[in-house]
Design a protein around this motif. Structure first.
Motif, short mmCIF file in Angstrom:
data_model
loop_
_atom_site.label_atom_id
_atom_site.label_comp_id
_atom_site.label_asym_id
_atom_site.label_seq_id
_atom_site.Cartn_x
_atom_site.Cartn_y
_atom_site.Cartn_z
N UNK A 191 -6.12 0.43 1.23
CA UNK A 191 -5.30 1.34 0.42
C UNK A 191 -4.60 2.35 1.34
N UNK A 192 -5.36 2.87 2.29
CA UNK A 192 -4.84 3.92 3.18
C UNK A 192 -3.74 3.37 4.08
N UNK A 193 -3.87 2.13 4.52
CA UNK A 193 -2.87 1.56 5.42
C UNK A 193 -1.61 1.17 4.67
N UNK A 194 -1.75 0.57 3.49
CA UNK A 194 -0.60 0.03 2.77
C UNK A 194 0.07 1.05 1.86
N UNK A 195 -0.71 1.96 1.30
CA UNK A 195 -0.20 3.01 0.40
C UNK A 195 0.71 2.43 -0.71
N UNK A 196 0.20 1.48 -1.49
CA UNK A 196 1.03 0.86 -2.53
C UNK A 196 1.31 1.83 -3.68
N UNK A 197 2.38 1.56 -4.40
CA UNK A 197 2.67 2.33 -5.61
C UNK A 197 1.81 1.86 -6.78
N UNK A 198 1.47 0.59 -6.79
CA UNK A 198 0.72 -0.01 -7.89
C UNK A 198 -0.43 -0.82 -7.32
N UNK A 199 -1.60 -0.72 -7.94
CA UNK A 199 -2.74 -1.59 -7.62
C UNK A 199 -2.96 -2.53 -8.80
N UNK A 200 -3.03 -3.83 -8.49
CA UNK A 200 -3.28 -4.84 -9.51
C UNK A 200 -4.53 -5.64 -9.08
N UNK A 201 -5.70 -5.28 -9.58
CA UNK A 201 -6.90 -6.02 -9.20
C UNK A 201 -6.89 -7.44 -9.78
N UNK B 273 -3.71 -6.71 12.41
CA UNK B 273 -4.37 -5.48 12.86
C UNK B 273 -4.09 -4.31 11.93
N UNK B 274 -4.88 -3.27 12.10
CA UNK B 274 -4.66 -2.03 11.35
C UNK B 274 -3.26 -1.49 11.60
N UNK B 275 -2.80 -1.56 12.84
CA UNK B 275 -1.48 -1.05 13.17
C UNK B 275 -0.39 -1.85 12.45
N UNK B 276 -0.55 -3.16 12.40
CA UNK B 276 0.45 -4.00 11.73
C UNK B 276 0.45 -3.76 10.23
N UNK B 277 -0.72 -3.58 9.63
CA UNK B 277 -0.80 -3.31 8.21
C UNK B 277 -0.23 -1.92 7.89
N UNK B 278 -0.50 -0.97 8.76
CA UNK B 278 0.06 0.38 8.56
C UNK B 278 1.59 0.34 8.63
N UNK C 244 -9.09 2.63 -6.79
CA UNK C 244 -7.74 2.81 -6.27
C UNK C 244 -7.11 4.11 -6.73
N UNK C 245 -7.29 4.42 -8.01
CA UNK C 245 -6.74 5.68 -8.53
C UNK C 245 -7.39 6.88 -7.86
N UNK C 246 -8.72 6.80 -7.64
CA UNK C 246 -9.43 7.89 -6.99
C UNK C 246 -8.98 8.07 -5.54
N UNK C 247 -8.48 6.98 -4.95
CA UNK C 247 -7.99 7.05 -3.56
C UNK C 247 -6.51 7.45 -3.48
N UNK C 248 -5.91 7.75 -4.62
CA UNK C 248 -4.56 8.27 -4.60
C UNK C 248 -3.45 7.28 -4.89
N UNK C 249 -3.78 6.02 -5.22
CA UNK C 249 -2.73 5.08 -5.63
C UNK C 249 -2.17 5.56 -6.97
N UNK C 250 -0.86 5.71 -7.10
CA UNK C 250 -0.30 6.33 -8.31
C UNK C 250 -0.62 5.59 -9.61
N UNK C 251 -0.68 4.24 -9.56
CA UNK C 251 -0.82 3.49 -10.80
C UNK C 251 -1.70 2.26 -10.57
N UNK C 252 -2.50 1.91 -11.57
CA UNK C 252 -3.32 0.69 -11.51
C UNK C 252 -3.20 -0.03 -12.85
#
Length: 548
Positions: free
Chosen positions: A380-390, A180-185, A405-413
């Protein structure tokens, strides 16, 4: 980094397949001297390699380090994630982990290959974490177009990685209960170092849609064609879609008949694992064909135009299931890029016979199993990772997801491709080295390099044709051609080619006149020049010297 690429006090990622392409997923994580593999898939050649159906990632990198491999974790049962297991798992010699449905399909593959007792396959049932060296792996169910699709959460001394596998968001998935969204958050609240994420549908501006919505679309189409035979073609692995079609059959008063060995296998595995328990009793071909036209619903494989699948044979009129003008085929599947010509061929055969076709472009009879942009943004919003690796995409898909991901605020991709070793931690994430990431093919019964002599020669022959030159005593020359477009001029061409070959051999001087290699090369070049002059083709030439 050491030249042997042994992971030190760090967290590394390396894709041997599935990055820069859709399919053939093989991912490695390295930490504290050990490696963990996620998925072991394959892809189909699509005609790129003549005479070859299956293509694999070259596992040389990890085969050379098999003693440091702690296990293989399988996210779900699609071929591009498990298809290479029968060919490489026994040699790698480490345990495989999978949930029951996936494990059942893998076991059947191993049994077919005669390897049932040679691979340590461990079934993950209760969701408890799995300790594998410096990695602790937890399975998290996510919606996808197959039963038991999972992400894996990988805990390491350097942080947590959320590896999505293939996924989507679905409020009404029909089969399974996604995280669920709650579990991922909550996972995001605990901290996620890196999100390794499916890129397939990043260009889709809308959500992929719910499997539950397909029920209404299919119900409407089947009702609209009352009194006609209706055939639905879909991906055999989509257990939720099979459940939906069973419900549609019951609601419209139609008996259900399936055509295709992969459908038979999936239904059997699904029912063995607690799915499709309400599927109506199936009828055989003879019974189905004896029913009034409006009282049967067929499900068939072959929606991607596969020439040996049930739909292609039905379209050719070479199958026990017969369709006539006015009958209906519903394509409840997406058109996989590269299959357009094959699908078009089958559809044209159906159209020529007056059979009505409906695709997902005309009616909501299919939804994708991969996330569109809104679903990616939500994760992205639920997990808020430091790095995105597509991953799981062509380069254009992965680059676009990095931008999103960068546009959504993930610090690094980090955008990588097969063979790139990426350091995720410590320090600034990025690619630190490249290793070989080639391809292997199943060529007949032999696994061979995709750029090996056999495959390369076959591709050249397919494009340019071939010639055989036989040299005998006294400048005797015979020439045979294969695939040159010289039907009307063949006799004249052969006469001139033979004369050119004799002339070329006759011009050799000294020791070369008696050297078989020099004679053979002179004949080869003369034959090829003659072919190019007459046809514009540069065939492969084989010279055989007899006697002497």
């Amino acid at each position: 980094m050491k030249k042997n690429f042994a992971p030190e006090n760090e967290l590394l990622f390396l894709a041997l397949g599935g990055s820069g392409e859709i399919g053939m997923n093989v991912n490695l994580y390295g930490c504290n001297g050990k490696w963990l593999m996620v998925d072991l898939g394959m892809t189909f050649s699509g005609g790129e390699y003549p005479g070859v159906d299956l293509v694999f990632a070259d596992l040389e990198f990890i085969e050379d380090r098999a003693k440091d491999l702690v296990g293989i974790v399988l996210t779900h049962a699609h071929e591009d994630h498990i298809g290479a297991v029968p060919y490489f798992a026994a040699e790698l010699g480490v345990p495989l982990y999978a949930t029951p449905f996936t494990a059942d399909l893998v076991l059947r593959k191993l049994a077919e290959a005669g390897l049932a007792g040679e691979v340590d396959l461990r079934i993950v049932e209760d969701g408890d974490p799995i300790a594998l060296g410096p990695f602790t792996v937890s399975y998290l169910p996510l919606a996808h177009s197959i039963a038991e699709g999972h992400a894996v959460l990988i805990d390491t001394p350097h942080g947590r990685v959320f590896h999505t596998g293939d996924w989507k968001l679905d409020e009404d998935p029909i089969v399974g209960v996604p995280t669920t969204e709650e579990e991922l958050t909550a996972i995001g609240d605990e901290g996620v170092l890196a999100l390794v994420c499916d890129s397939t549908n990043v260009f889709n501006p809308a959500p992929s849609g719910s499997e539950g919505a397909v029920y209404a679309g299919l119900m409407e189409e089947v009702k609209r064609h009352a009194g006609r035979r209706v055939l639905v073609t879909t991906f055999a692995s989509n257990v939720a879609r099979l459940h939906t079609l069973g419900e549609v059959a019951k609601a419209t008063g139609r008996r259900l008949c399936v055509a295709g060995r992969s459908l038979d296998r999936i239904i059997e595995v699904a029912q063995d694992n607690g799915y499709l328990e309400d599927l109506p009793e199936l009828v055989d071909f003879d019974t189905a064909m004896g029913l009034p036209r409006g009282e049967v619903l067929f499900i068939a494989t072959g929606g991607q135009g596969e020439p040996r699948a049930a739909l292609a044979r039905i379209a050719e009129g070479n199958h026990p299931i017969e369709l006539a003008a006015g009958d209906v085929v519903l394509f409840s599947s997406r058109q996989i890029p590269g299959n357009e010509l094959a699908i078009g061929r089958v559809q044209n055969q159906l159209a020529e016979r007056g059979i009505v076709m409906v695709t997902d472009r005309q009616s909501e009879i299919h939804v994708s199993g991969h996330p569109g942009r809104p679903e990616l943004e939500a994760l992205y919003d639920w997990l808020r990772p430091e790095i995105l690796l597509p991953v799981h995409g062509e380069m254009r898909h992965m680059q676009e997801q990095a931008r999103l991901g960068l546009a959504c605020g993930i610090p690094s991709a980090v955008v990588q491709k097969n063979g790139d070793i990426v350091r995720l931690a410590p320090g600034e994430p990025g690619t630190i080295a490249q290793v070989r990431a080639g391809r292997l093919v199943l060529d007949g019964d032999i696994i061979a390099p995709s750029d090996g002599e056999g495959v390369v020669m076959r591709r050249r022959i397919a494009a340019e044709g071939a010639m055989v030159v036989v040299l005998g005593q006294g400048l005797s020359v015979e020439v045979e051609t294969f695939g040159l477009p010289l039907e009307e001029d063949m006799d004249d061409f052969l006469a001139e080619a033979k004369a050119d070959i004799r002339d070329a051999i006759g011009k050799l001087r000294g020791r070369a006149r008696n050297d078989r290699e020099d004679v053979s090369e002179a004949a080869r070049l003369a034959a090829r020049r003659a072919a190019r002059r007459w046809s514009g083709k540069s065939p492969q030439v084989k010279v055989v010297i007899v006697g002497g």
